[in-house]
Design an enzyme around this catalytic site. Structure first.
Site, mmCIF file in Angstrom:
data_model
loop_
_atom_site.group_PDB
_atom_site.id
_atom_site.type_symbol
_atom_site.label_atom_id
_atom_site.label_comp_id
_atom_site.label_asym_id
_atom_site.label_seq_id
_atom_site.Cartn_x
_atom_site.Cartn_y
_atom_site.Cartn_z
ATOM 1 N N GLU A 51 -0.314 6.104 -5.607
ATOM 2 C CA GLU A 51 -0.264 6.203 -4.152
ATOM 3 C C GLU A 51 0.976 6.937 -3.649
ATOM 4 O O GLU A 51 0.916 7.619 -2.622
ATOM 5 C CB GLU A 51 -0.315 4.801 -3.526
ATOM 6 C CG GLU A 51 -1.651 4.102 -3.678
ATOM 7 C CD GLU A 51 -1.751 3.251 -4.928
ATOM 8 O OE1 GLU A 51 -2.735 2.510 -5.066
ATOM 9 O OE2 GLU A 51 -0.828 3.347 -5.789
ATOM 10 N N PHE A 113 -5.044 -12.750 -1.983
ATOM 11 C CA PHE A 113 -4.942 -11.753 -3.051
ATOM 12 C C PHE A 113 -4.748 -10.358 -2.461
ATOM 13 O O PHE A 113 -5.495 -9.916 -1.601
ATOM 14 C CB PHE A 113 -6.212 -11.784 -3.912
ATOM 15 C CG PHE A 113 -6.228 -10.741 -4.993
ATOM 16 C CD1 PHE A 113 -5.341 -10.814 -6.065
ATOM 17 C CD2 PHE A 113 -7.115 -9.679 -4.942
ATOM 18 C CE1 PHE A 113 -5.341 -9.851 -7.063
ATOM 19 C CE2 PHE A 113 -7.135 -8.705 -5.938
ATOM 20 C CZ PHE A 113 -6.242 -8.792 -6.994
ATOM 21 N N GLN A 114 -3.721 -9.682 -2.946
ATOM 22 C CA GLN A 114 -3.349 -8.327 -2.513
ATOM 23 C C GLN A 114 -3.133 -8.240 -1.004
ATOM 24 O O GLN A 114 -3.401 -7.206 -0.379
ATOM 25 C CB GLN A 114 -4.392 -7.300 -2.976
ATOM 26 C CG GLN A 114 -4.371 -7.088 -4.486
ATOM 27 C CD GLN A 114 -5.139 -5.869 -4.944
ATOM 28 O OE1 GLN A 114 -6.090 -5.424 -4.299
ATOM 29 N NE2 GLN A 114 -4.733 -5.297 -6.072
ATOM 30 N N LYS A 163 -10.167 -5.594 6.411
ATOM 31 C CA LYS A 163 -11.411 -5.215 5.742
ATOM 32 C C LYS A 163 -12.642 -5.538 6.581
ATOM 33 O O LYS A 163 -13.614 -4.761 6.587
ATOM 34 C CB LYS A 163 -11.515 -5.897 4.379
ATOM 35 C CG LYS A 163 -12.740 -5.425 3.598
ATOM 36 C CD LYS A 163 -12.754 -5.866 2.150
ATOM 37 C CE LYS A 163 -13.954 -5.272 1.427
ATOM 38 N NZ LYS A 163 -13.986 -5.623 -0.006
ATOM 39 N N MET A 467 22.870 16.043 -11.264
ATOM 40 C CA MET A 467 23.776 15.897 -10.129
ATOM 41 C C MET A 467 24.623 14.639 -10.240
ATOM 42 O O MET A 467 25.819 14.652 -9.921
ATOM 43 C CB MET A 467 22.993 15.892 -8.816
ATOM 44 C CG MET A 467 23.889 15.919 -7.575
ATOM 45 S SD MET A 467 24.968 17.371 -7.505
ATOM 46 C CE MET A 467 23.868 18.566 -6.758
#
Length: 563
Positions: A51, A113-114, A163, A467
């Site tokens: 993602e 969940f999630q 959802k 760097m």
């Protein structure tokens, strides 16, 4: 007509002219993906490897095209994986709309969940965000998100949709988006009069350009302005390409790794005209000593930037393009040959230099510039390679240098490169990365090969975090704590395993034929360039020092001899 929430999301994307989205599916957002499947001939979905890659791809698409970039993610870890990309876009004022799905309304706040409060997580790093719990409000929220992302100072907007809303049904009516007008109501006549007076009376003006000039598409007006007032021009990392890097008035980048001509010139000027720049600490160095002989005139669309980091003498708030149109009409054509000649002498006396005997980062950048004639879109990750790209590639046009300026996101470049190429199919797009950065999101090479997106990935492979190691070398008495990457990783084999063509370059004479072959092939290609870990980015301004104290390798060698 009656549609479910997922279909409404897709229809709203079509309203906004969205042709591409980047994302990764999951349980909570499955309904949206099902709707996208039915419209795959109208909206291209690019499945990234992660993602974060989707967020960076949307960002790169937005920077390269000037349109809103769109990314999708599911709830929980899918949404949190977008966070770095959203923050990157926020720091650089990039218009991105991130659409996430969450658990159903009945499960919110129950550690389901999630489940994650992604609007709470992203509140500090978005221009605005929403959570939609009612399908009747969904279309208006999506439309508002696009408007907010683009109007005024752009930025990312997140829309989180539960959802059940993606499945609920309500009436949908198509709406044609209204044109987003340039911000002109804040441009005050008195502010313009003061600005014109300062410009006309100035003996030693210097123009400092930031990313705002690119966002407002002010390049033509900027060029006219610089020629009219006969002023040298410097830029920030984000401002590259707003003013032609090959123009005689251009002096190179300003700040920590800016040129001596720019740093010395700004330190001597009597008027610093700042257009769409926010005076980052990497630009100003010691703020108490920054442009200490100058009156500061700041032009910016965001009033919050005025006096935030540097105290101004005067300011004009509004769209940079519109303000420059007014200033071009009101300022006097002036010859400041003595001042511009003085700055030109600095350019001649303090050119950018590097080791000409071996394959080095600057040589690679110059060769890419030569082969592409400066017409490529260059994306970068963050570090030495980023600074060399900014120093040695002469960016002639806006939206051709895409890099993480404000957040400094390692791993940004490859996703952004993919997004830029998808948005600008007719342009050659090349990502420059250090080996440390490339390791972070190199899985997006799979995305490029899956869709046969013909990008070129160049790795500056010095087997160190360049760097960070440079700072350890200069300021930490060579204590190289956790910056050495001596291992057996073979980027050529990795790239080939991911489906790309790959080359390794170890000598100067090998480079040009490989670049030309990579361009000719027009497929995903990786070029692994082995360079010396001792090479450093110069000039440099030490932390806490004034930009007038910029030093290069010769200064450092002289100082070490004296010690």
């Amino acid at each position: 007509m009656k549609l479910n929430g997922s279909e409404i999301i897709v229809e709203c994307l079509k309203e906004q002219g969205v042709d591409t989205v980047f994302g990764y599916p999951g349980g909570a957002i499955l309904n949206v993906y099902d709707a996208l499947y039915k419209h795959s001939d109208e909206i291209l979905h690019i499945l990234t490897s992660h993602e974060q890659g989707a967020a960076h791809a949307a960002d790169g698409y937005a920077r390269a095209t000037g349109k809103v970039g769109v990314c999708l993610a599911t709830s929980g870890p899918g949404a949190t994986n977008l966070v770095t990309g959203i923050a990157t876009a926020y720091m650089d004022s990039i218009p991105v709309v991130a659409i996430t799905a969450n658990v159903t309304v009945s499960l919110l706040g129950k550690d389901s969940f999630q489940e994650i409060d992604i609007t709470g997580v992203t509140m500090p790093i978005t221009k605005h965000n929403f959570i939609v719990k009612d399908v009747t409000k969904l279309a208006d929220v999506i439309r508002r998100a696009f408007t907010i992302a683009m109007e005024g100072r752009p930025g990312p907007v997140l829309v989180d949709v539960t959802k059940d809303v993606t499945a609920d049904i309500c009436d949908y009516f198509k709406v044609i988006p209204e044109a987003i007008l340039r911000q002109t109501d804040t441009i005050k006549a008195d502010d313009i009069d003061i600005a014109v007076k300062l410009i006309n009376e100035s003996k030693r003006p210097f123009i400092f350009v930031g990313g705002g000039a690119i966002i407002s598409e002010a390049s033509d007006e900027l060029r006219e302005f610089a020629k009219k007032i006969d002023s040298p021009v410097t830029d920030s990392l984000m401002g590259k390409g707003a003013f032609d890097g090959s123009d005689p008035l251009y002096t190179g980048m300003l700040g920590m790794h800016g040129t001596k001509a720019s740093n010395f010139g700004v330190s001597e000027c009597d008027l610093l005209i700042t257009i769409g720049a926010r005076f980052s600490d990497r630009v100003t160095g010691n703020v108490k000593k920054f442009a200490s002989k100058a009156k500061i005139l700041q032009i910016d669309v965001d009033a919050a930037e005025i006096d935030k980091n540097i105290k101004t003498y005067a300011s004009v708030i509004g769209d940079a393009k519109e303000i420059l149109k007014i200033l071009n009409a009101k300022t006097t054509q002036t010859d400041r040959a003595e001042w511009t000649s003085h700055i030109s002498e600095y350019k001649d006396k303090f050119p950018l230099t590097y080791n000409q005997k071996e394959l080095t980062g600057p040589y690679i950048i110059e060769k890419i510039y030569e082969v592409t004639n400066g017409d490529a879109i260059i994306t970068t990750d963050v570090g030495q390679h980023q600074m060399w790209a900014a120093q040695f590639y002469k960016f002639k046009k806006p939206r051709t240098f895409l890099t993480s300026g404000g957040l400094g996101t390692m791993g940004y470049g490859l996703g952004a490169c993919i997004g830029a190429k998808v948005g600008c199919k007719d342009k050659l797009v090349i990502n420059i990365a250090g080996d440390g950065c490339f390791r972070m999101n190199m899985n997006e090479l799979i995305t490029a090969t899956r869709y046969n997106i013909p990008i070129i990935q160049v790795v500056f492979n010095n087997h160190v975090l360049g760097m960070v190691r440079q700072w350890q070398d200069l300021f930490y008495n060579k204590r190289y704590s956790s910056t050495v990457l001596d291992d057996q990783v073979d980027f050529v084999k990795l790239a080939e395993a991911m489906g790309a063509k790959a080359y390794r370059v170890t000598k100067k004479e090998e480079l040009e034929p490989v670049i030309r072959e990579a361009i000719r092939l027009n497929i995903p290609v990786l070029i692994d360039c082995i360079i010396d870990r001792e090479e450093k980015v110069f000039p440099m301004v030490a932390p806490g020092a004034a930009i007038s104290e910029a030093f290069n390798k010769e200064d450092l060698d002289k100082k070490n001899k004296e010690i």
